[in-house]
Design a protein around this motif. Sequence first.
Motif, PDB file in Angstrom:
ATOM      1  N   ALA A   1       0.835  -1.208   0.000  1.00 45.28           N
ATOM      2  CA  ALA A   1       0.000   0.000   0.000  1.00 45.28           C
ATOM      3  C   ALA A   1       0.867   1.254   0.000  1.00 45.28           C
ATOM      4  O   ALA A   1       0.539   2.246  -0.661  1.00 45.28           O
ATOM      5  CB  ALA A   1      -0.928  -0.002   1.203  1.00 45.28           C
ATOM      6  N   ASP A   2       1.975   1.216   0.744  1.00 42.21           N
ATOM      7  CA  ASP A   2       2.890   2.353   0.749  1.00 42.21           C
ATOM      8  C   ASP A   2       3.498   2.576  -0.628  1.00 42.21           C
ATOM      9  O   ASP A   2       3.657   3.716  -1.071  1.00 42.21           O
ATOM     10  CB  ASP A   2       3.998   2.139   1.779  1.00 42.21           C
ATOM     11  CG  ASP A   2       3.511   2.273   3.212  1.00 42.21           C
ATOM     12  OD1 ASP A   2       2.441   2.891   3.413  1.00 42.21           O
ATOM     13  OD2 ASP A   2       4.200   1.756   4.115  1.00 42.21           O
ATOM     14  N   LYS A   3       3.859   1.499  -1.294  1.00 38.26           N
ATOM     15  CA  LYS A   3       4.423   1.619  -2.638  1.00 38.26           C
ATOM     16  C   LYS A   3       3.396   2.199  -3.612  1.00 38.26           C
ATOM     17  O   LYS A   3       3.735   3.025  -4.455  1.00 38.26           O
ATOM     18  CB  LYS A   3       4.896   0.263  -3.141  1.00 38.26           C
ATOM     19  CG  LYS A   3       6.160  -0.230  -2.482  1.00 38.26           C
ATOM     20  CD  LYS A   3       6.586  -1.577  -3.043  1.00 38.26           C
ATOM     21  CE  LYS A   3       7.813  -2.098  -2.329  1.00 38.26           C
ATOM     22  NZ  LYS A   3       8.210  -3.413  -2.830  1.00 38.26           N
ATOM     23  N   LYS A   4       2.156   1.773  -3.485  1.00 37.55           N
ATOM     24  CA  LYS A   4       1.096   2.284  -4.346  1.00 37.55           C
ATOM     25  C   LYS A   4       0.878   3.771  -4.097  1.00 37.55           C
ATOM     26  O   LYS A   4       0.744   4.555  -5.037  1.00 37.55           O
ATOM     27  CB  LYS A   4      -0.204   1.517  -4.109  1.00 37.55           C
ATOM     28  CG  LYS A   4      -1.325   1.945  -5.005  1.00 37.55           C
ATOM     29  CD  LYS A   4      -2.581   1.125  -4.748  1.00 37.55           C
ATOM     30  CE  LYS A   4      -3.717   1.613  -5.634  1.00 37.55           C
ATOM     31  NZ  LYS A   4      -4.957   0.898  -5.369  1.00 37.55           N
ATOM     32  N   GLN A   5       0.851   4.161  -2.821  1.00 34.10           N
ATOM     33  CA  GLN A   5       0.664   5.570  -2.472  1.00 34.10           C
ATOM     34  C   GLN A   5       1.840   6.409  -2.975  1.00 34.10           C
ATOM     35  O   GLN A   5       1.646   7.524  -3.455  1.00 34.10           O
ATOM     36  CB  GLN A   5       0.510   5.714  -0.960  1.00 34.10           C
ATOM     37  CG  GLN A   5       0.039   7.070  -0.525  1.00 34.10           C
ATOM     38  CD  GLN A   5      -1.345   7.383  -1.051  1.00 34.10           C
ATOM     39  OE1 GLN A   5      -2.198   6.513  -1.177  1.00 34.10           O
ATOM     40  NE2 GLN A   5      -1.563   8.630  -1.380  1.00 34.10           N
ATOM     41  N   GLN A   6       3.044   5.896  -2.878  1.00 35.29           N
ATOM     42  CA  GLN A   6       4.231   6.603  -3.367  1.00 35.29           C
ATOM     43  C   GLN A   6       4.153   6.779  -4.882  1.00 35.29           C
ATOM     44  O   GLN A   6       4.510   7.837  -5.406  1.00 35.29           O
ATOM     45  CB  GLN A   6       5.501   5.832  -2.980  1.00 35.29           C
ATOM     46  CG  GLN A   6       6.780   6.521  -3.374  1.00 35.29           C
ATOM     47  CD  GLN A   6       7.039   7.786  -2.590  1.00 35.29           C
ATOM     48  OE1 GLN A   6       6.501   7.980  -1.499  1.00 35.29           O
ATOM     49  NE2 GLN A   6       7.850   8.657  -3.139  1.00 35.29           N
ATOM     50  N   LYS A   7       3.677   5.760  -5.576  1.00 36.56           N
ATOM     51  CA  LYS A   7       3.545   5.831  -7.031  1.00 36.56           C
ATOM     52  C   LYS A   7       2.515   6.888  -7.429  1.00 36.56           C
ATOM     53  O   LYS A   7       2.737   7.658  -8.370  1.00 36.56           O
ATOM     54  CB  LYS A   7       3.145   4.466  -7.591  1.00 36.56           C
ATOM     55  CG  LYS A   7       3.098   4.404  -9.081  1.00 36.56           C
ATOM     56  CD  LYS A   7       2.751   3.005  -9.558  1.00 36.56           C
ATOM     57  CE  LYS A   7       2.664   2.966 -11.069  1.00 36.56           C
ATOM     58  NZ  LYS A   7       2.272   1.651 -11.558  1.00 36.56           N
ATOM     59  N   ILE A   8       1.398   6.951  -6.706  1.00 36.47           N
ATOM     60  CA  ILE A   8       0.377   7.966  -6.977  1.00 36.47           C
ATOM     61  C   ILE A   8       0.951   9.359  -6.731  1.00 36.47           C
ATOM     62  O   ILE A   8       0.756  10.278  -7.534  1.00 36.47           O
ATOM     63  CB  ILE A   8      -0.873   7.719  -6.104  1.00 36.47           C
ATOM     64  CG1 ILE A   8      -1.597   6.452  -6.560  1.00 36.47           C
ATOM     65  CG2 ILE A   8      -1.808   8.918  -6.128  1.00 36.47           C
ATOM     66  CD1 ILE A   8      -2.707   6.011  -5.641  1.00 36.47           C
ATOM     67  N   LYS A   9       1.674   9.513  -5.640  1.00 35.94           N
ATOM     68  CA  LYS A   9       2.265  10.807  -5.307  1.00 35.94           C
ATOM     69  C   LYS A   9       3.261  11.241  -6.372  1.00 35.94           C
ATOM     70  O   LYS A   9       3.246  12.391  -6.822  1.00 35.94           O
ATOM     71  CB  LYS A   9       2.942  10.735  -3.951  1.00 35.94           C
ATOM     72  CG  LYS A   9       3.535  12.051  -3.476  1.00 35.94           C
ATOM     73  CD  LYS A   9       4.156  11.906  -2.121  1.00 35.94           C
ATOM     74  CE  LYS A   9       5.643  11.877  -2.307  1.00 35.94           C
ATOM     75  NZ  LYS A   9       6.403  11.880  -1.088  1.00 35.94           N
TER      76      LYS A   9
ATOM     77  N   PRO B   1       4.065  16.190  -9.994  1.00 34.12           N
ATOM     78  CA  PRO B   1       4.565  16.971 -11.142  1.00 34.12           C
ATOM     79  C   PRO B   1       3.445  17.617 -11.961  1.00 34.12           C
ATOM     80  O   PRO B   1       3.602  18.728 -12.471  1.00 34.12           O
ATOM     81  CB  PRO B   1       5.325  15.945 -11.975  1.00 34.12           C
ATOM     82  CG  PRO B   1       5.723  14.893 -11.016  1.00 34.12           C
ATOM     83  CD  PRO B   1       4.596  14.835 -10.018  1.00 34.12           C
ATOM     84  N   PHE B   2       2.302  16.952 -12.066  1.00 32.65           N
ATOM     85  CA  PHE B   2       1.168  17.513 -12.799  1.00 32.65           C
ATOM     86  C   PHE B   2       0.678  18.792 -12.137  1.00 32.65           C
ATOM     87  O   PHE B   2       0.486  19.822 -12.799  1.00 32.65           O
ATOM     88  CB  PHE B   2       0.043  16.473 -12.871  1.00 32.65           C
ATOM     89  CG  PHE B   2      -1.241  17.007 -13.431  1.00 32.65           C
ATOM     90  CD1 PHE B   2      -1.344  17.312 -14.769  1.00 32.65           C
ATOM     91  CD2 PHE B   2      -2.329  17.207 -12.610  1.00 32.65           C
ATOM     92  CE1 PHE B   2      -2.530  17.823 -15.293  1.00 32.65           C
ATOM     93  CE2 PHE B   2      -3.515  17.704 -13.121  1.00 32.65           C
ATOM     94  CZ  PHE B   2      -3.610  18.007 -14.461  1.00 32.65           C
ATOM     95  N   TYR B   3       0.481  18.753 -10.825  1.00 29.25           N
ATOM     96  CA  TYR B   3       0.008  19.943 -10.117  1.00 29.25           C
ATOM     97  C   TYR B   3       1.071  21.034 -10.082  1.00 29.25           C
ATOM     98  O   TYR B   3       0.740  22.219 -10.099  1.00 29.25           O
ATOM     99  CB  TYR B   3      -0.460  19.589  -8.711  1.00 29.25           C
ATOM    100  CG  TYR B   3      -1.705  18.761  -8.724  1.00 29.25           C
ATOM    101  CD1 TYR B   3      -2.881  19.267  -9.246  1.00 29.25           C
ATOM    102  CD2 TYR B   3      -1.713  17.456  -8.264  1.00 29.25           C
ATOM    103  CE1 TYR B   3      -4.028  18.507  -9.293  1.00 29.25           C
ATOM    104  CE2 TYR B   3      -2.853  16.680  -8.304  1.00 29.25           C
ATOM    105  CZ  TYR B   3      -4.008  17.214  -8.823  1.00 29.25           C
ATOM    106  OH  TYR B   3      -5.150  16.460  -8.879  1.00 29.25           O
ATOM    107  N   THR B   4       2.327  20.649 -10.060  1.00 29.27           N
ATOM    108  CA  THR B   4       3.406  21.634 -10.101  1.00 29.27           C
ATOM    109  C   THR B   4       3.388  22.373 -11.434  1.00 29.27           C
ATOM    110  O   THR B   4       3.517  23.599 -11.475  1.00 29.27           O
ATOM    111  CB  THR B   4       4.773  20.947  -9.892  1.00 29.27           C
ATOM    112  OG1 THR B   4       4.743  20.242  -8.653  1.00 29.27           O
ATOM    113  CG2 THR B   4       5.896  21.954  -9.879  1.00 29.27           C
ATOM    114  N   GLN B   5       3.218  21.633 -12.518  1.00 29.20           N
ATOM    115  CA  GLN B   5       3.156  22.265 -13.833  1.00 29.20           C
ATOM    116  C   GLN B   5       1.945  23.189 -13.943  1.00 29.20           C
ATOM    117  O   GLN B   5       2.046  24.291 -14.490  1.00 29.20           O
ATOM    118  CB  GLN B   5       3.111  21.205 -14.928  1.00 29.20           C
ATOM    119  CG  GLN B   5       4.406  20.455 -15.083  1.00 29.20           C
ATOM    120  CD  GLN B   5       4.278  19.283 -16.046  1.00 29.20           C
ATOM    121  OE1 GLN B   5       3.195  18.961 -16.498  1.00 29.20           O
ATOM    122  NE2 GLN B   5       5.403  18.656 -16.344  1.00 29.20           N
TER     123      GLN B   5
END
Length: 107
Positions: free
Chosen positions: A5-13, A18-22
Motif C-alpha cells: 500500500a505504501d508503494k502504491k501511495q508513493q507511485k500515486i504521489k 509533477p502535474f500539479y506543479t506544472q
Amino acid sequence: MANQADKKQQKIKESQIPFYTQLFYAFTLIKLLFIIIQFFQGTLTKLDIFLFVVFTAANTYSYQMICKSLDLGVSYSFYFDVFCVVNTFQMISIYTNKIFYLLYGVS
C-alpha cells in the motif's frame, strides 16, 4: 500488505505532484505575463496587482495543501476544487476587471 500500500501511495504521489506543479507554475506565469504586458501598455491598475497577489496566495496555499495531502495519503479533493476555482477566476480576471461582479453577484 502494508508495504504494498505504501508503494502504491508513493507511485500515486510521484505521478500527480509533477502535474500539479506544472499547473501551478503555468497559471502563475500566464497571469504574471499579463501583468507585465499591462505594465508596458500603461493599463496596469491597483486592482490588477491586488487580484494577482490574492489569487497567487490562494493558488499557492491550495497547491501546498494538495502536495501535503498526497504526502499523507489522504483525500485532496477539497483543495483540488479550491485550486480549480482559483485558477478559473484568475484566468477570467485576465479578460475582464469585473471579476468581483462574478464573485459577489453585484450588478
